[in-house]
Design a protein around this motif. Structure first.
Motif, PDB file in Angstrom:
ATOM      1  N   GLU A 290       0.829  -1.205   0.000  1.00 35.12           N
ATOM      2  CA  GLU A 290       0.000   0.000   0.000  1.00 35.12           C
ATOM      3  C   GLU A 290       0.864   1.255   0.000  1.00 35.12           C
ATOM      4  N   GLN A 291       1.959   1.201   0.776  1.00 40.12           N
ATOM      5  CA  GLN A 291       2.856   2.355   0.794  1.00 40.12           C
ATOM      6  C   GLN A 291       3.498   2.562  -0.572  1.00 40.12           C
ATOM      7  N   LEU A 292       3.904   1.445  -1.223  1.00 38.59           N
ATOM      8  CA  LEU A 292       4.506   1.564  -2.550  1.00 38.59           C
ATOM      9  C   LEU A 292       3.503   2.132  -3.554  1.00 38.59           C
ATOM     10  N   GLN A 293       2.256   1.663  -3.454  1.00 39.46           N
ATOM     11  CA  GLN A 293       1.243   2.203  -4.351  1.00 39.46           C
ATOM     12  C   GLN A 293       1.013   3.687  -4.094  1.00 39.46           C
ATOM     13  N   PHE A 294       1.007   4.054  -2.798  1.00 35.42           N
ATOM     14  CA  PHE A 294       0.825   5.463  -2.456  1.00 35.42           C
ATOM     15  C   PHE A 294       2.017   6.293  -2.934  1.00 35.42           C
ATOM     16  N   GLN A 295       3.236   5.726  -2.760  1.00 35.31           N
ATOM     17  CA  GLN A 295       4.427   6.442  -3.228  1.00 35.31           C
ATOM     18  C   GLN A 295       4.418   6.587  -4.740  1.00 35.31           C
ATOM     19  N   ALA A 296       3.980   5.517  -5.438  1.00 38.72           N
ATOM     20  CA  ALA A 296       3.889   5.613  -6.895  1.00 38.72           C
ATOM     21  C   ALA A 296       2.874   6.681  -7.296  1.00 38.72           C
ATOM     22  N   PHE A 297       1.772   6.753  -6.539  1.00 33.87           N
ATOM     23  CA  PHE A 297       0.775   7.796  -6.800  1.00 33.87           C
ATOM     24  C   PHE A 297       1.370   9.182  -6.588  1.00 33.87           C
ATOM     25  N   LEU A 298       2.135   9.319  -5.481  1.00 36.42           N
ATOM     26  CA  LEU A 298       2.764  10.618  -5.217  1.00 36.42           C
ATOM     27  C   LEU A 298       3.762  10.977  -6.305  1.00 36.42           C
ATOM     28  N   LEU A 299       4.551   9.994  -6.734  1.00 39.01           N
ATOM     29  CA  LEU A 299       5.546  10.278  -7.760  1.00 39.01           C
ATOM     30  C   LEU A 299       4.897  10.717  -9.068  1.00 39.01           C
ATOM     31  N   ASN A 300       3.690  10.236  -9.304  1.00 44.31           N
ATOM     32  CA  ASN A 300       3.002  10.621 -10.528  1.00 44.31           C
ATOM     33  C   ASN A 300       2.252  11.944 -10.390  1.00 44.31           C
ATOM     34  N   THR A 301       2.112  12.419  -9.144  1.00 42.86           N
ATOM     35  CA  THR A 301       1.401  13.679  -8.942  1.00 42.86           C
ATOM     36  C   THR A 301       2.327  14.846  -8.646  1.00 42.86           C
ATOM     37  N   VAL A 302       3.583  14.583  -8.271  1.00 41.71           N
ATOM     38  CA  VAL A 302       4.496  15.682  -7.981  1.00 41.71           C
ATOM     39  C   VAL A 302       4.859  16.403  -9.265  1.00 41.71           C
ATOM     40  N   SER A 312      23.787   0.387 -16.511  1.00 45.45           N
ATOM     41  CA  SER A 312      24.134   0.518 -17.926  1.00 45.45           C
ATOM     42  C   SER A 312      23.457   1.720 -18.573  1.00 45.45           C
ATOM     43  N   GLY A 313      22.662   2.462 -17.801  1.00 45.04           N
ATOM     44  CA  GLY A 313      21.996   3.638 -18.344  1.00 45.04           C
ATOM     45  C   GLY A 313      20.631   3.358 -18.924  1.00 45.04           C
ATOM     46  N   LYS A 314      20.135   2.129 -18.753  1.00 52.91           N
ATOM     47  CA  LYS A 314      18.812   1.787 -19.264  1.00 52.91           C
ATOM     48  C   LYS A 314      17.743   2.271 -18.301  1.00 52.91           C
ATOM     49  N   LEU A 315      16.699   2.840 -18.853  1.00 48.95           N
ATOM     50  CA  LEU A 315      15.628   3.417 -18.056  1.00 48.95           C
ATOM     51  C   LEU A 315      14.803   2.315 -17.408  1.00 48.95           C
ATOM     52  N   THR A 316      14.557   2.427 -16.102  1.00 49.71           N
ATOM     53  CA  THR A 316      13.758   1.444 -15.366  1.00 49.71           C
ATOM     54  C   THR A 316      12.500   2.051 -14.761  1.00 49.71           C
ATOM     55  N   PHE A 317      12.457   3.361 -14.567  1.00 49.39           N
ATOM     56  CA  PHE A 317      11.259   4.013 -14.034  1.00 49.39           C
ATOM     57  C   PHE A 317      11.159   5.415 -14.603  1.00 49.39           C
ATOM     58  N   TRP A 318       9.924   5.831 -14.838  1.00 49.91           N
ATOM     59  CA  TRP A 318       9.684   7.131 -15.481  1.00 49.91           C
ATOM     60  C   TRP A 318       8.298   7.582 -15.065  1.00 49.91           C
ATOM     61  N   ASN A 319       8.162   8.664 -14.290  1.00 47.10           N
ATOM     62  CA  ASN A 319       6.834   9.072 -13.816  1.00 47.10           C
ATOM     63  C   ASN A 319       6.137   9.975 -14.833  1.00 47.10           C
ATOM     64  N   GLN A 320       4.898  10.337 -14.525  1.00 43.92           N
ATOM     65  CA  GLN A 320       4.079  11.094 -15.468  1.00 43.92           C
ATOM     66  C   GLN A 320       4.682  12.467 -15.737  1.00 43.92           C
ATOM     67  N   ALA A 321       5.248  13.096 -14.700  1.00 44.74           N
ATOM     68  CA  ALA A 321       5.848  14.423 -14.898  1.00 44.74           C
ATOM     69  C   ALA A 321       7.030  14.350 -15.857  1.00 44.74           C
ATOM     70  N   ALA A 322       7.801  13.271 -15.786  1.00 49.30           N
ATOM     71  CA  ALA A 322       8.922  13.109 -16.708  1.00 49.30           C
ATOM     72  C   ALA A 322       8.423  12.916 -18.136  1.00 49.30           C
ATOM     73  N   GLU A 323       7.330  12.161 -18.259  1.00 48.68           N
ATOM     74  CA  GLU A 323       6.758  11.966 -19.589  1.00 48.68           C
ATOM     75  C   GLU A 323       6.277  13.290 -20.167  1.00 48.68           C
ATOM     76  N   ASN A 324       5.653  14.114 -19.314  1.00 50.07           N
ATOM     77  CA  ASN A 324       5.169  15.410 -19.787  1.00 50.07           C
ATOM     78  C   ASN A 324       6.322  16.347 -20.118  1.00 50.07           C
ATOM     79  N   LEU A 325       7.404  16.284 -19.328  1.00 49.71           N
ATOM     80  CA  LEU A 325       8.515  17.214 -19.524  1.00 49.71           C
ATOM     81  C   LEU A 325       9.317  16.881 -20.769  1.00 49.71           C
ATOM     82  N   TYR A 326       9.643  15.606 -20.942  1.00 48.77           N
ATOM     83  CA  TYR A 326      10.545  15.228 -22.024  1.00 48.77           C
ATOM     84  C   TYR A 326       9.817  14.725 -23.270  1.00 48.77           C
ATOM     85  N   GLY A 327       8.502  14.426 -23.142  1.00 47.60           N
ATOM     86  CA  GLY A 327       7.746  14.030 -24.317  1.00 47.60           C
ATOM     87  C   GLY A 327       7.866  12.578 -24.685  1.00 47.60           C
ATOM     88  N   PHE A 328       8.352  11.727 -23.786  1.00 48.39           N
ATOM     89  CA  PHE A 328       8.486  10.304 -24.073  1.00 48.39           C
ATOM     90  C   PHE A 328       7.424   9.528 -23.314  1.00 48.39           C
TER      91      PHE A 328
END
Length: 627
Positions: A290-302, A312-328
């Protein structure tokens, strides 16, 4: 009576001669002895072949007989040979002798005694033995001694210890994992609880075997019907295994989440024989989820973009704000190189330096130029933190960033405005200084044509005061900081100007400075210059009047948040009882007002035949910076 195998009648005995009778008795006794010796040899052979150590003990605790293995054990354990007639205490450890005597008393009452003991042998190795002490009776049933049979049990005890160790480890593992084991008896309709499961449910008062209804009653009402249906479905459908999660309510009212796994055993006809279960408290895991889900929710709302990459530089996590900022897209972005997607060409060298710091476990914060998917350039404020593995090597990187492109544009405009303000302010200081110098020049010309000495002196004092104010603007114009100046340098330069002004008659007046570097605002420097100018003017006019030489000591030091300022001369001193607030001239009165009102400070005037000393104390951070 009988002798051997031949019974004799009383009449036959009477007919025998005395010699024949003696001969017959001797023959019969010899046969009995031979038979007894053969029986004894047979018995000893049987005892020596026994795997147990056998020792016969008298009522006086003496050794009556022993077999070969008993002698070997005594030699190996006690380091001495066993012999008939020896005290049994010689072959018993001192700490066990009292227990042996109690055991013999037990045997004398006709009871057997059994014990398992361990001890160190002569080689300091642990040995386990099983001792059996049984009573020995004669033909009449009277106890005449004891037989002690001893058997080594090292392998048995080792197996028991290993079994106990395994059980302890299992119990520890179950307790650490907050798990318990149960068994459902389908035919009896009961459930068998182990200790860990009772503790898990907080049901210590429950019986280890209780009806199924007792278990169902522990389940949360909202989950109880579902679990009853699932359990019946398991039995009816004959599934081999199943797993369910449900809530329980402990006797103290506390709720907990349980994950139960059931395994069904069947006989050869396919009939269910029993159902085994493992139940685990997963409350903490559920809470973590539940905490992880809440944290994921927070990460997508900040508002900040949050990304995570592996080593190796491979992307493993990307929140909604990052998607909006960089367009990916987050799904499309995973697994691709982050730096290649968002890095601006001009930032490659900076990124290489950042990477070196990350591999050394150092975080980085600062501004980065990046590029959006549509090719537009952005400026972000980023914090990049390394994630180090157990081996101390870089395992991944977490970065947060915010778009500051608009702020950067506003900052450039603000910098430009500040530069323009600095130019204007310096120009203002320069023009003010020039205007004051023009006024000083006019006063100087007026003093040159003035015939009255008193008026000429007043013009000179006024010119010195204006010089003190003009010097402040001149130093601020040349300074890098437009509101602060070094008070030490300012007073030293002002002192030079005042010496040149008052030594027209070629007097040798020495001004010695002992000042610390102190930076103050113009609001503090200006009154200090006027005070310094007035006090030096009074020293030249009164302390050194009619003298060709003299010394002025000027010191300035920092004492916490205050400045301690002293101006002293070696003149004849002030008249006795002189009060500057009452008897001082207008210039001195102005000085006191500047000290007490504008500097909000205190002063002390000390005067003697050796000279006069002004001590002034005020706060160096009295005013707030306005530029």
């Amino acid at each position: 009576m009988s002798f051997g195998r031949f019974p004799l009648q009383r009449e036959a005995l009477a007919q025998l001669s005395k010699e024949a009778l003696i001969e017959l008795l001797l023959e019969e006794q010899t046969g009995g002895f031979n038979h007894l010796a053969a029986s004894e040899a047979q018995l000893r052979s049987m005892l020596d072949s026994s795997l147990q150590s056998v020792t016969l003990i008298s009522l006086e605790h003496k050794v009556l007989a022993f077999n070969r293995r008993s002698a070997e054990t005594a030699l190996r354990v006690f380091g001495q040979n066993m012999a008939v007639g020896q005290a049994v205490d010689n072959f018993i450890f001192p700490e066990d002798r009292e227990n042996f005597r109690k055991a013999m008393q037990w045997v004398l009452q006709g009871e057997n005694y059994w014990v398992m003991k361990s001890f160190l042998d002569a080689q300091q190795e642990t040995r386990w033995f099983e001792f059996n002490l049984i009573p020995v009776r004669n033909a009449e049933g009277t106890i005449i001694g004891a037989c002690m049979a001893t058997q080594p049990r090292n392998e048995l005890m080792l197996a028991r210890q290993n079994l106990q160790t395994s059980q302890d480890r299992l119990q520890l593992a179950l307790k650490s994992a907050r798990m318990g084991i149960c068994e459902w008896d389908i035919h009896q309709g009961t459930m068998h609880w182990d200790d860990q499961l009772l503790e898990l449910y907080g049901a210590h008062a429950f019986s280890r075997v209780s009806p199924l209804e007792t278990w169902f009653a522990c389940i949360h009402p909202e989950d109880r019907v579902r679990m009853q249906e699932e359990f019946l479905s398991l039995l009816e459908q004959g599934q081999e295994r199943c797993q369910q999660e449900f809530r329980i309510i402990r006797p103290n009212g506390e709720q907990a989440w349980i994950q139960a796994s059931a395994l069904v055993e069947k006989d050869v006809q396919g009939q269910i024989t029993r159902v085994l279960g493992i139940q685990q408290d997963i409350s903490q895991m559920r809470e973590s989820q539940e905490q992880l889900q809440f944290q994921a929710f927070l990460l997508n709302t900040v508002g900040q973009a949050v990304v995570a990459v592996d080593a190796s530089g491979k992307l493993t996590f990307w929140n909604q704000a990052a998607e909006n900022l960089y367009g990916f897209s987050a799904m499309k972005g995973r697994g691709s190189s982050l730096f290649k997607q968002v890095s601006a060409p001009e930032a490659l060298s900076q990124l290489n330096a950042i990477s070196e710091n990350l591999y050394q476990g150092q975080s980085w914060s600062g501004e980065l130029p990046v590029r959006n998917r549509d090719g537009s350039d952005l400026h972000v404020l980023a914090t990049i933190t390394p994630l180090m593995g157990e081996s101390g090597k870089l395992a991944g990187v977490v970065g947060t960033s915010s778009d500051i492109s608009a702020l950067k544009a506003a900052e450039e405009k603000l910098k430009q405005a500040l530069q323009e303000k600095d130019v204007l302010l310096r120009e203002l200081y320069h023009r003010t200084k020039n205007n004051l110098q023009v006024i000083c020049a006019m006063l100087g010309l007026q003093a040159m044509v003035e015939v009255e000495p008193r008026f000429r002196q007043q013009l000179q004092d006024l010119e010195n005061r204006i010089h003190a104010m003009a010097l402040v603007h001149q130093m601020l114009y040349r300074s890098e900081h437009l509101s602060r100046l070094n008070l030490k340098e300012y007073l030293q330069q002002l002192g030079v100007l005042l010496l040149e002004s008052y030594q027209a008659e070629a007097r040798e007046i020495i001004l010695e400075h002992a000042c610390e570097d102190v930076f103050v605002l113009m609001d503090v420097a200006m009154p200090c210059g006027l005070i310094f100018s007035e006090l030096l003017a009074n020293i030249f006019k009164h302390a050194f009047s009619g003298r060709r030489n003299g010394t002025i000591l000027h010191s300035l030091r920092v004492d916490g948040e205050d400045l301690c300022w002293e101006i002293a001369d070696n003149g004849p001193g002030l008249p006795e009882g002189f009060d500057p607030e009452v008897q001082g001239n207008m210039g001195l009165q102005t000085t006191l007002v500047l000290i007490e009102q504008q500097l909000q400070g205190q002063f002390q005037l000390n005067s003697s035949e050796q000279g006069t000393c002004w001590q002034i104390r005020f706060c160096k951070n009295l005013y707030l910076e306005r530029v």
